[in-house]
Design a protein around this motif. Sequence first.
Motif, PDB file in Angstrom:
ATOM      1  N   ALA A 274       0.826  -1.208   0.000  1.00 19.36           N
ATOM      2  CA  ALA A 274       0.000   0.000   0.000  1.00 19.36           C
ATOM      3  C   ALA A 274       0.856   1.253   0.000  1.00 19.36           C
ATOM      4  CB  ALA A 274      -0.922   0.004   1.212  1.00 19.36           C
ATOM      5  N   VAL A 275       1.900   1.275   0.815  1.00 23.40           N
ATOM      6  CA  VAL A 275       2.790   2.436   0.877  1.00 23.40           C
ATOM      7  C   VAL A 275       3.492   2.644  -0.454  1.00 23.40           C
ATOM      8  CG1 VAL A 275       4.938   3.308   1.888  1.00 23.40           C
ATOM      9  CG2 VAL A 275       3.148   2.388   3.374  1.00 23.40           C
ATOM     10  N   ARG A 276       3.922   1.557  -1.061  1.00 25.19           N
ATOM     11  CA  ARG A 276       4.635   1.697  -2.336  1.00 25.19           C
ATOM     12  C   ARG A 276       3.704   2.199  -3.438  1.00 25.19           C
ATOM     13  NH1 ARG A 276       7.740  -2.451  -6.338  1.00 25.19           N
ATOM     14  NH2 ARG A 276       9.186  -0.897  -7.141  1.00 25.19           N
ATOM     15  N   VAL A 277       2.483   1.696  -3.467  1.00 22.42           N
ATOM     16  CA  VAL A 277       1.524   2.105  -4.494  1.00 22.42           C
ATOM     17  C   VAL A 277       1.145   3.572  -4.337  1.00 22.42           C
ATOM     18  CG1 VAL A 277      -0.859   1.797  -5.279  1.00 22.42           C
ATOM     19  CG2 VAL A 277       0.576  -0.200  -4.872  1.00 22.42           C
ATOM     20  N   GLN A 278       0.975   4.036  -3.100  1.00 26.51           N
ATOM     21  CA  GLN A 278       0.563   5.422  -2.866  1.00 26.51           C
ATOM     22  C   GLN A 278       1.639   6.427  -3.251  1.00 26.51           C
ATOM     23  OE1 GLN A 278      -2.382   6.661  -2.059  1.00 26.51           O
ATOM     24  NE2 GLN A 278      -3.254   4.614  -2.039  1.00 26.51           N
ATOM     25  N   GLY A 279       2.899   6.019  -3.211  1.00 27.43           N
ATOM     26  CA  GLY A 279       3.963   6.924  -3.650  1.00 27.43           C
ATOM     27  C   GLY A 279       4.623   7.698  -2.526  1.00 27.43           C
ATOM     28  N   LEU A 280       3.842   8.216  -1.565  1.00 26.37           N
ATOM     29  CA  LEU A 280       4.430   8.932  -0.441  1.00 26.37           C
ATOM     30  C   LEU A 280       5.079   7.930   0.513  1.00 26.37           C
ATOM     31  CD1 LEU A 280       1.795  11.665   0.485  1.00 26.37           C
ATOM     32  CD2 LEU A 280       3.994  11.982  -0.645  1.00 26.37           C
ATOM     33  N   LYS A 281       6.296   8.254   0.972  1.00 23.73           N
ATOM     34  CA  LYS A 281       7.007   7.325   1.836  1.00 23.73           C
ATOM     35  C   LYS A 281       7.163   7.906   3.235  1.00 23.73           C
ATOM     36  CE  LYS A 281      10.708   6.865  -0.694  1.00 23.73           C
ATOM     37  NZ  LYS A 281      12.014   6.319  -1.162  1.00 23.73           N
ATOM     38  N   PRO A 282       6.760   7.153   4.262  1.00 27.16           N
ATOM     39  CA  PRO A 282       7.007   7.595   5.634  1.00 27.16           C
ATOM     40  C   PRO A 282       8.482   7.433   5.980  1.00 27.16           C
ATOM     41  CG  PRO A 282       6.124   5.388   5.658  1.00 27.16           C
ATOM     42  CD  PRO A 282       6.108   5.842   4.212  1.00 27.16           C
ATOM     43  N   ALA A 283       8.899   8.008   7.097  1.00 30.13           N
ATOM     44  CA  ALA A 283      10.298   7.880   7.509  1.00 30.13           C
ATOM     45  C   ALA A 283      10.593   6.499   8.063  1.00 30.13           C
ATOM     46  CB  ALA A 283      10.627   8.938   8.552  1.00 30.13           C
ATOM     47  N   VAL A 284       9.558   5.839   8.611  1.00 29.23           N
ATOM     48  CA  VAL A 284       9.743   4.506   9.195  1.00 29.23           C
ATOM     49  C   VAL A 284       8.382   3.826   9.280  1.00 29.23           C
ATOM     50  CG1 VAL A 284       9.591   5.461  11.532  1.00 29.23           C
ATOM     51  CG2 VAL A 284      10.632   3.208  11.201  1.00 29.23           C
ATOM     52  N   ILE A 285       8.377   2.497   9.177  1.00 33.06           N
ATOM     53  CA  ILE A 285       7.145   1.723   9.309  1.00 33.06           C
ATOM     54  C   ILE A 285       7.313   0.724  10.447  1.00 33.06           C
ATOM     55  CG2 ILE A 285       5.713  -0.066   8.230  1.00 33.06           C
ATOM     56  CD1 ILE A 285       6.100   1.374   5.580  1.00 33.06           C
ATOM     57  N   VAL A 286       6.279   0.646  11.302  1.00 29.81           N
ATOM     58  CA  VAL A 286       6.257  -0.325  12.398  1.00 29.81           C
ATOM     59  C   VAL A 286       5.104  -1.290  12.151  1.00 29.81           C
ATOM     60  CG1 VAL A 286       5.987  -0.667  14.879  1.00 29.81           C
ATOM     61  CG2 VAL A 286       7.191   1.365  14.025  1.00 29.81           C
ATOM     62  N   LEU A 287       5.373  -2.579  12.262  1.00 23.69           N
ATOM     63  CA  LEU A 287       4.348  -3.614  12.100  1.00 23.69           C
ATOM     64  C   LEU A 287       4.076  -4.253  13.459  1.00 23.69           C
ATOM     65  CD1 LEU A 287       5.783  -5.384   8.899  1.00 23.69           C
ATOM     66  CD2 LEU A 287       4.128  -3.512   8.993  1.00 23.69           C
ATOM     67  N   HIS A 288       2.793  -4.338  13.823  1.00 22.43           N
ATOM     68  CA  HIS A 288       2.422  -4.926  15.113  1.00 22.43           C
ATOM     69  C   HIS A 288       1.480  -6.111  14.886  1.00 22.43           C
ATOM     70  CE1 HIS A 288      -0.123  -5.212  18.818  1.00 22.43           C
ATOM     71  NE2 HIS A 288       1.066  -5.196  19.367  1.00 22.43           N
ATOM     72  N   GLY A 289       1.736  -7.192  15.578  1.00 23.18           N
ATOM     73  CA  GLY A 289       0.878  -8.377  15.465  1.00 23.18           C
ATOM     74  C   GLY A 289       1.362  -9.377  14.446  1.00 23.18           C
ATOM     75  N   VAL A 290       2.577  -9.201  13.943  1.00 25.42           N
ATOM     76  CA  VAL A 290       3.109 -10.081  12.901  1.00 25.42           C
ATOM     77  C   VAL A 290       3.212 -11.526  13.405  1.00 25.42           C
ATOM     78  CG1 VAL A 290       5.103 -10.608  11.456  1.00 25.42           C
ATOM     79  CG2 VAL A 290       4.400  -8.237  11.789  1.00 25.42           C
ATOM     80  N   LYS A 291       2.655 -12.432  12.623  1.00 24.43           N
ATOM     81  CA  LYS A 291       2.752 -13.859  12.945  1.00 24.43           C
ATOM     82  C   LYS A 291       3.933 -14.495  12.204  1.00 24.43           C
ATOM     83  CE  LYS A 291      -2.217 -14.380  13.822  1.00 24.43           C
ATOM     84  NZ  LYS A 291      -2.505 -12.934  13.716  1.00 24.43           N
ATOM     85  N   LYS A 292       4.061 -14.163  10.929  1.00 17.84           N
ATOM     86  CA  LYS A 292       5.195 -14.633  10.147  1.00 17.84           C
ATOM     87  C   LYS A 292       5.516 -13.569   9.105  1.00 17.84           C
ATOM     88  CE  LYS A 292       6.983 -18.445   7.341  1.00 17.84           C
ATOM     89  NZ  LYS A 292       6.683 -19.744   6.695  1.00 17.84           N
ATOM     90  N   LEU A 293       6.630 -12.893   9.284  1.00 15.63           N
ATOM     91  CA  LEU A 293       6.996 -11.775   8.413  1.00 15.63           C
ATOM     92  C   LEU A 293       7.279 -12.264   6.996  1.00 15.63           C
ATOM     93  CD1 LEU A 293       7.596  -8.726   8.271  1.00 15.63           C
ATOM     94  CD2 LEU A 293       9.972  -9.265   8.834  1.00 15.63           C
ATOM     95  N   ASP A 294       6.621 -11.619   6.026  1.00 21.49           N
ATOM     96  CA  ASP A 294       6.790 -11.956   4.614  1.00 21.49           C
ATOM     97  C   ASP A 294       8.112 -11.379   4.105  1.00 21.49           C
ATOM     98  OD1 ASP A 294       6.589 -12.039   1.750  1.00 21.49           O
ATOM     99  OD2 ASP A 294       4.411 -12.163   1.938  1.00 21.49           O
ATOM    100  N   GLU A 295       8.873 -12.176   3.422  1.00 20.37           N
ATOM    101  CA  GLU A 295      10.146 -11.708   2.869  1.00 20.37           C
ATOM    102  C   GLU A 295       9.946 -10.569   1.886  1.00 20.37           C
ATOM    103  OE1 GLU A 295      12.487 -14.826   1.225  1.00 20.37           O
ATOM    104  OE2 GLU A 295      12.630 -15.949   3.109  1.00 20.37           O
ATOM    105  N   LEU A 296       8.794 -10.557   1.188  1.00 20.89           N
ATOM    106  CA  LEU A 296       8.520  -9.481   0.235  1.00 20.89           C
ATOM    107  C   LEU A 296       8.403  -8.136   0.957  1.00 20.89           C
ATOM    108  CD1 LEU A 296       7.907  -8.473  -2.609  1.00 20.89           C
ATOM    109  CD2 LEU A 296       5.494  -9.025  -2.212  1.00 20.89           C
ATOM    110  N   ALA A 297       7.825  -8.130   2.157  1.00 21.20           N
ATOM    111  CA  ALA A 297       7.703  -6.892   2.932  1.00 21.20           C
ATOM    112  C   ALA A 297       9.086  -6.321   3.226  1.00 21.20           C
ATOM    113  CB  ALA A 297       6.943  -7.150   4.227  1.00 21.20           C
ATOM    114  N   VAL A 298      10.007  -7.179   3.599  1.00 25.57           N
ATOM    115  CA  VAL A 298      11.370  -6.746   3.897  1.00 25.57           C
ATOM    116  C   VAL A 298      12.050  -6.226   2.632  1.00 25.57           C
ATOM    117  CG1 VAL A 298      13.633  -7.468   4.743  1.00 25.57           C
ATOM    118  CG2 VAL A 298      11.552  -8.355   5.814  1.00 25.57           C
TER     119      VAL A 298
END
Length: 243
Positions: free
Chosen positions: A183-207
């Motif tokens: 979603a962040v990549r599609v929108q174009g605007l980039k935040p300075a940092v992203i925090v993910l909460h509740g992750v069960k298994k982190l997707d390698e694509l997200a990284v």
Amino acid sequence: MLEKEKEALARRIAGEITLSSDPGKTMRKWREIFGISQTELAEHLGVSSSVISDYEGGRRKSPGAGTIKKFVEALLKIDEERGGSVIKAFSRTIGVELPTSAILDIREFSIPIKISQLLDAVNGEIVANEDMIDREIYGYTVVDSIRAILEMSSEEFLKLYGWTTERALVFTKVSTGRSPMVAVRVQGLKPAVIVLHGVKKLDELAVKLAQRERIPLIVSKIENESELINNLRKLVERTEKEV
């Protein structure tokens, strides 16, 4: 354009500088929120860039009322000449409820903090772009990732950024982390940092997306959403005490 909002914003900036224990640091915070370089501001004020640098670095005595007034007027004038993006963003925060139920909390820090401080507050592990941990941010937005996907339009998504993109986007109810990063990549605007909460298994694509976009990515290990938001609000309170 937005005269009442300009006046309110001017009072807020001037008040923060006047009451700050470190006026120069507060001046730098606001200059950077407006995205104005020291050189551009100096040219607008008719002084050398070293004067601005000396104020921000605490090498000059605290600015008087006249200097603060000129400083604030210059920020607003330059912003207007650029289309008034910061003034408009401020106007959206006056006397209104959160623009969508997907936004659980949105705050600005009184002074900038480093991503490393945020990392401690969210009991996090940084999984991408650790070299950017000293980057400064000016606020945060906590987002229910499921509601964001189901309810938010493109225009509402932009409201996640508050006054500035130099902030943390904190996504809750995350399972793998892929959807927020896409979603962040599609929108174009980039935040300075992203925090993910509740992750069960982190997707390698997200990284990989975080690495490609050069966005520090943090996985919070805090157990529940309420504690996460409470810790972030305490961080805001600490910055208010330092002003």
